[in-house]
Motif scaffolding. Structure first.
Motif, PDB file in Angstrom:
ATOM      1  N   ALA A 111       9.757  -4.844  19.689  1.00 42.82           N
ATOM      2  CA  ALA A 111       9.594  -4.052  20.906  1.00 42.82           C
ATOM      3  C   ALA A 111      10.536  -2.861  20.974  1.00 42.82           C
ATOM      4  CB  ALA A 111       9.779  -4.945  22.132  1.00 42.82           C
ATOM      5  N   ALA A 112      11.779  -3.077  20.557  1.00 43.21           N
ATOM      6  CA  ALA A 112      12.769  -2.010  20.689  1.00 43.21           C
ATOM      7  C   ALA A 112      12.565  -0.874  19.694  1.00 43.21           C
ATOM      8  CB  ALA A 112      14.173  -2.592  20.526  1.00 43.21           C
ATOM      9  N   THR A 113      11.808  -1.138  18.631  1.00 40.14           N
ATOM     10  CA  THR A 113      11.665  -0.146  17.563  1.00 40.14           C
ATOM     11  C   THR A 113      11.018   1.147  18.042  1.00 40.14           C
ATOM     12  OG1 THR A 113      11.474  -1.948  15.972  1.00 40.14           O
ATOM     13  CG2 THR A 113      10.752   0.215  15.239  1.00 40.14           C
ATOM     14  N   ALA A 114      10.071   1.048  18.976  1.00 42.49           N
ATOM     15  CA  ALA A 114       9.364   2.247  19.440  1.00 42.49           C
ATOM     16  C   ALA A 114      10.325   3.270  20.035  1.00 42.49           C
ATOM     17  CB  ALA A 114       8.291   1.866  20.451  1.00 42.49           C
ATOM     18  N   ALA A 115      11.279   2.811  20.849  1.00 42.08           N
ATOM     19  CA  ALA A 115      12.240   3.740  21.458  1.00 42.08           C
ATOM     20  C   ALA A 115      13.240   4.250  20.436  1.00 42.08           C
ATOM     21  CB  ALA A 115      12.965   3.060  22.618  1.00 42.08           C
ATOM     22  N   THR A 116      13.539   3.452  19.417  1.00 41.61           N
ATOM     23  CA  THR A 116      14.452   3.892  18.361  1.00 41.61           C
ATOM     24  C   THR A 116      13.886   5.105  17.628  1.00 41.61           C
ATOM     25  OG1 THR A 116      15.171   1.602  18.066  1.00 41.61           O
ATOM     26  CG2 THR A 116      15.685   3.130  16.304  1.00 41.61           C
ATOM     27  N   ILE A 117      12.585   5.123  17.447  1.00 37.96           N
ATOM     28  CA  ILE A 117      11.919   6.267  16.808  1.00 37.96           C
ATOM     29  C   ILE A 117      12.146   7.538  17.620  1.00 37.96           C
ATOM     30  CG2 ILE A 117       9.634   7.215  16.233  1.00 37.96           C
ATOM     31  CD1 ILE A 117       8.828   4.195  15.672  1.00 37.96           C
ATOM     32  N   VAL A 118      12.021   7.427  18.932  1.00 40.18           N
ATOM     33  CA  VAL A 118      12.221   8.579  19.810  1.00 40.18           C
ATOM     34  C   VAL A 118      13.674   9.050  19.754  1.00 40.18           C
ATOM     35  CG1 VAL A 118      11.979   9.464  22.162  1.00 40.18           C
ATOM     36  CG2 VAL A 118      10.382   7.737  21.311  1.00 40.18           C
ATOM     37  N   SER A 119      14.594   8.103  19.675  1.00 42.87           N
ATOM     38  CA  SER A 119      16.018   8.441  19.621  1.00 42.87           C
ATOM     39  C   SER A 119      16.324   9.421  18.503  1.00 42.87           C
ATOM     40  CB  SER A 119      16.846   7.161  19.436  1.00 42.87           C
ATOM     41  OG  SER A 119      18.207   7.463  19.204  1.00 42.87           O
ATOM     42  N   GLY A 120      15.749   9.192  17.329  1.00 42.31           N
ATOM     43  CA  GLY A 120      15.999  10.089  16.210  1.00 42.31           C
ATOM     44  C   GLY A 120      15.446  11.478  16.422  1.00 42.31           C
ATOM     45  N   ALA A 121      14.284  11.566  17.055  1.00 42.03           N
ATOM     46  CA  ALA A 121      13.639  12.868  17.259  1.00 42.03           C
ATOM     47  C   ALA A 121      14.381  13.735  18.266  1.00 42.03           C
ATOM     48  CB  ALA A 121      12.194  12.663  17.712  1.00 42.03           C
ATOM     49  N   VAL A 122      15.029  13.119  19.251  1.00 44.12           N
ATOM     50  CA  VAL A 122      15.689  13.892  20.316  1.00 44.12           C
ATOM     51  C   VAL A 122      17.198  13.977  20.120  1.00 44.12           C
ATOM     52  CG1 VAL A 122      13.892  13.272  21.970  1.00 44.12           C
ATOM     53  CG2 VAL A 122      15.965  11.864  21.840  1.00 44.12           C
ATOM     54  N   ILE A 128      22.183  11.330  27.966  1.00 39.19           N
ATOM     55  CA  ILE A 128      22.128   9.905  27.696  1.00 39.19           C
ATOM     56  C   ILE A 128      21.454   9.114  28.820  1.00 39.19           C
ATOM     57  CG2 ILE A 128      24.440   9.433  28.628  1.00 39.19           C
ATOM     58  CD1 ILE A 128      22.952   7.767  25.507  1.00 39.19           C
ATOM     59  N   VAL A 129      21.724   9.441  30.077  1.00 45.13           N
ATOM     60  CA  VAL A 129      21.167   8.649  31.186  1.00 45.13           C
ATOM     61  C   VAL A 129      19.645   8.787  31.271  1.00 45.13           C
ATOM     62  CG1 VAL A 129      21.152   8.289  33.688  1.00 45.13           C
ATOM     63  CG2 VAL A 129      23.325   8.588  32.475  1.00 45.13           C
ATOM     64  N   PRO A 130      19.073   9.999  31.240  1.00 42.66           N
ATOM     65  CA  PRO A 130      17.608  10.093  31.221  1.00 42.66           C
ATOM     66  C   PRO A 130      16.982   9.366  30.036  1.00 42.66           C
ATOM     67  CG  PRO A 130      18.568  12.216  31.701  1.00 42.66           C
ATOM     68  CD  PRO A 130      19.699  11.322  31.320  1.00 42.66           C
ATOM     69  N   PHE A 131      17.659   9.419  28.870  1.00 42.19           N
ATOM     70  CA  PHE A 131      17.125   8.698  27.710  1.00 42.19           C
ATOM     71  C   PHE A 131      17.107   7.199  27.971  1.00 42.19           C
ATOM     72  CE2 PHE A 131      17.545   6.349  23.758  1.00 42.19           C
ATOM     73  CZ  PHE A 131      16.468   6.841  23.032  1.00 42.19           C
ATOM     74  N   MET A 132      18.137   6.689  28.614  1.00 43.48           N
ATOM     75  CA  MET A 132      18.200   5.265  28.925  1.00 43.48           C
ATOM     76  C   MET A 132      17.082   4.870  29.900  1.00 43.48           C
ATOM     77  SD  MET A 132      22.349   5.094  29.218  1.00 43.48           S
ATOM     78  CE  MET A 132      22.555   3.414  29.761  1.00 43.48           C
ATOM     79  N   ILE A 133      16.815   5.725  30.869  1.00 36.69           N
ATOM     80  CA  ILE A 133      15.737   5.447  31.831  1.00 36.69           C
ATOM     81  C   ILE A 133      14.388   5.459  31.117  1.00 36.69           C
ATOM     82  CG2 ILE A 133      14.525   6.326  33.875  1.00 36.69           C
ATOM     83  CD1 ILE A 133      17.261   7.425  34.819  1.00 36.69           C
ATOM     84  N   PHE A 134      14.195   6.456  30.252  1.00 37.80           N
ATOM     85  CA  PHE A 134      12.956   6.507  29.465  1.00 37.80           C
ATOM     86  C   PHE A 134      12.780   5.227  28.653  1.00 37.80           C
ATOM     87  CE2 PHE A 134      11.354   7.093  25.145  1.00 37.80           C
ATOM     88  CZ  PHE A 134      10.028   7.422  25.410  1.00 37.80           C
TER      89      PHE A 134
END
Length: 410
Positions: A111-122, A128-134
């Motif tokens: 489940a967590a992998t999908a957001a990890t992909i986004v982390s690298g792109a941005v 940091i806070v908006p990313f955590m909410i996303f």
């Protein structure tokens, strides 16, 4: 009982391997970016896996596997509630291959992998806070709803010719890849990435770490794909590991060769992303392919990586780690390849694969846009120019990942 124990132990080992992939993602991302943002990236990756597991426990697992539902959205209640026998003990017939608890933990690691992909792109310019909410919304709601459409027995699984995605070329990698496209578009490129319309190289600060990250990810993929057999069946697991490994090798070699032909240099980062592209590409059909099929799929994925990275630059999108090329482009390719190669190849299957790709594209693009655009308009998603130039470690965290080793970076 002995078979259940064997299957369950294998699934537990695979769960540990998928968990280990989070270290691989972290090392790859920090290696391909600048040292002044290292701590920020590590913080994001640790947040993703910790909050991801908690969200999957409270909401995600029962959204993704809701039981009988309308095929689009279902929910079987908050929290985990193991199936019990009339005597009140754990019902071991819940699944022929493994227990309820092992099922939850294995799926939760995905489940967590999908957001990890986004982390690298941005990386290197997102607040940091908006990313955590996303992350909370995307991992907690979007990913499990998308997963239910296939793995939870939803409409993609009940089509006349069911959509097929063995371990998540689309359900995991493209779900993250589509969100990465939206995030990169709304966030804008890093300062200095484009000058007079031409892309400029912004080298990562630690390529050895990035290389270690890719090798760890390759190892973790044995659990990612091998565990998706959902048993320790010796024939299926061994074939799956062979096809996974061959696709990775082919992807790396072809990406290296194509890149060398186009740019006249032996680019290690392209080599590394080619390996990942091959892994993502084989993931949709790893259990259905012959070794030769796997080499072809991986090779095409490796070539696609080089062209996709160039296309992303041409579109003036800034993706520091190549996440869009690896996870989205190769995820789509791997999903469609199920209809072209292997045991399921055929026109009807290819159309089903196209329908699946399209359904996830519409859902993930729209939900990611709503979430990120709302965050952009309410609290902003990008750090200031000063913060970006001086580094997110100092401004977002008040710390330095390398306090005794400083470089002059701009």
């Amino acid at each position: 009982m002995e078979l259940l124990t064997t299957n369950n132990v294998w699934m537990m080992i695979c769960t540990a391997l998928v968990f280990f992939m989070h270290l691989g993602f972290s090392l790859l991302e920090i290696g391909l970016t600048r040292q002044k943002n290292t701590l920020n990236i590590l913080f994001k990756n640790i947040f993703i896996v910790t909050i991801g597991l908690l969200l999957y426990c409270f909401v995600g697992f029962n959204l993704m596997y809701p039981g009988d539902f309308n095929g689009f959205l279902g929910f079987s209640g908050f929290g985990l509630s193991s199936p019990l026998t009339p005597e009140g003990t754990l019902d071991l017939t819940y699944n022929a291959g493994y227990t309820y608890w092992t099922d939850f933990l294995f799926q939760g690691m995905f489940a967590a992998t999908a957001a990890t992909i986004v982390s690298g792109a941005v990386a290197e310019r997102v607040k940091i806070v908006p990313f955590m909410i996303f992350t909370i919304i995307y991992v907690g709601l979007v990913y499990p709803i998308a997963g239910s459409w296939k793995w939870g027995g939803g409409f993609l699984q009940t089509m006349t010719t069911p959509f097929y995605d063995f371990a998540g070329s689309t359900l995991v990698h493209s779900v993250g890849g589509w969100a990465a496209v939206v995030a990169v578009c709304l966030l804008g490129p890093r300062i200095g990435k484009f000058k007079e319309g031409k892309p400029q190289a912004i080298p990562g600060h630690n390529i050895p770490l990035a290389t270690a990250g890719v090798l760890i990810l390759w190892l973790g993929w044995f659990g990612f794909n091998g565990g998706s057999v959902l048993s320790a069946d010796p024939t299926l697991t061994s074939l799956t590991l062979v096809t996974t490994c061959l696709a990775a090798a082919a992807g790396g070699v072809v990406a290296m060769l194509v890149s060398a032909g186009m740019y006249k240099n032996l680019d290690l980062t392209m080599f590394l992303n080619g390996i990942l592209g091959g892994l993502v590409g084989i993931t949709a059909g790893a259990d259905q392919m012959s070794p030769t099929d796997a080499v072809i799929i991986g090779s095409i994925a490796g070539a696609l990586i080089v062209f996709a990275v160039a296309l992303v630059d041409k579109l003036k999108l800034d993706d520091p780690v190549g996440a869009i090329a690896v996870h989205l482009v190769c995820g789509i390719w791997g999903t469609l390849a199920v209809g072209i190669f292997g045991n399921l190849a055929g026109f009807d299957q290819f159309i089903s694969q196209l329908i699946g790709v399209g359904a996830y594209a519409v859902f993930c693009l729209s939900t990611a846009f709503i979430i990120i655009f709302a965050l952009k308009k309410t609290m902003g998603i990008r750090v200031s120019e000063k913060e970006e130039l001086e580094g997110l470690d100092a401004h977002e965290h008040g710390m330095d990942a390398y306090p005794d080793f400083r470089l002059n970076e701009h």
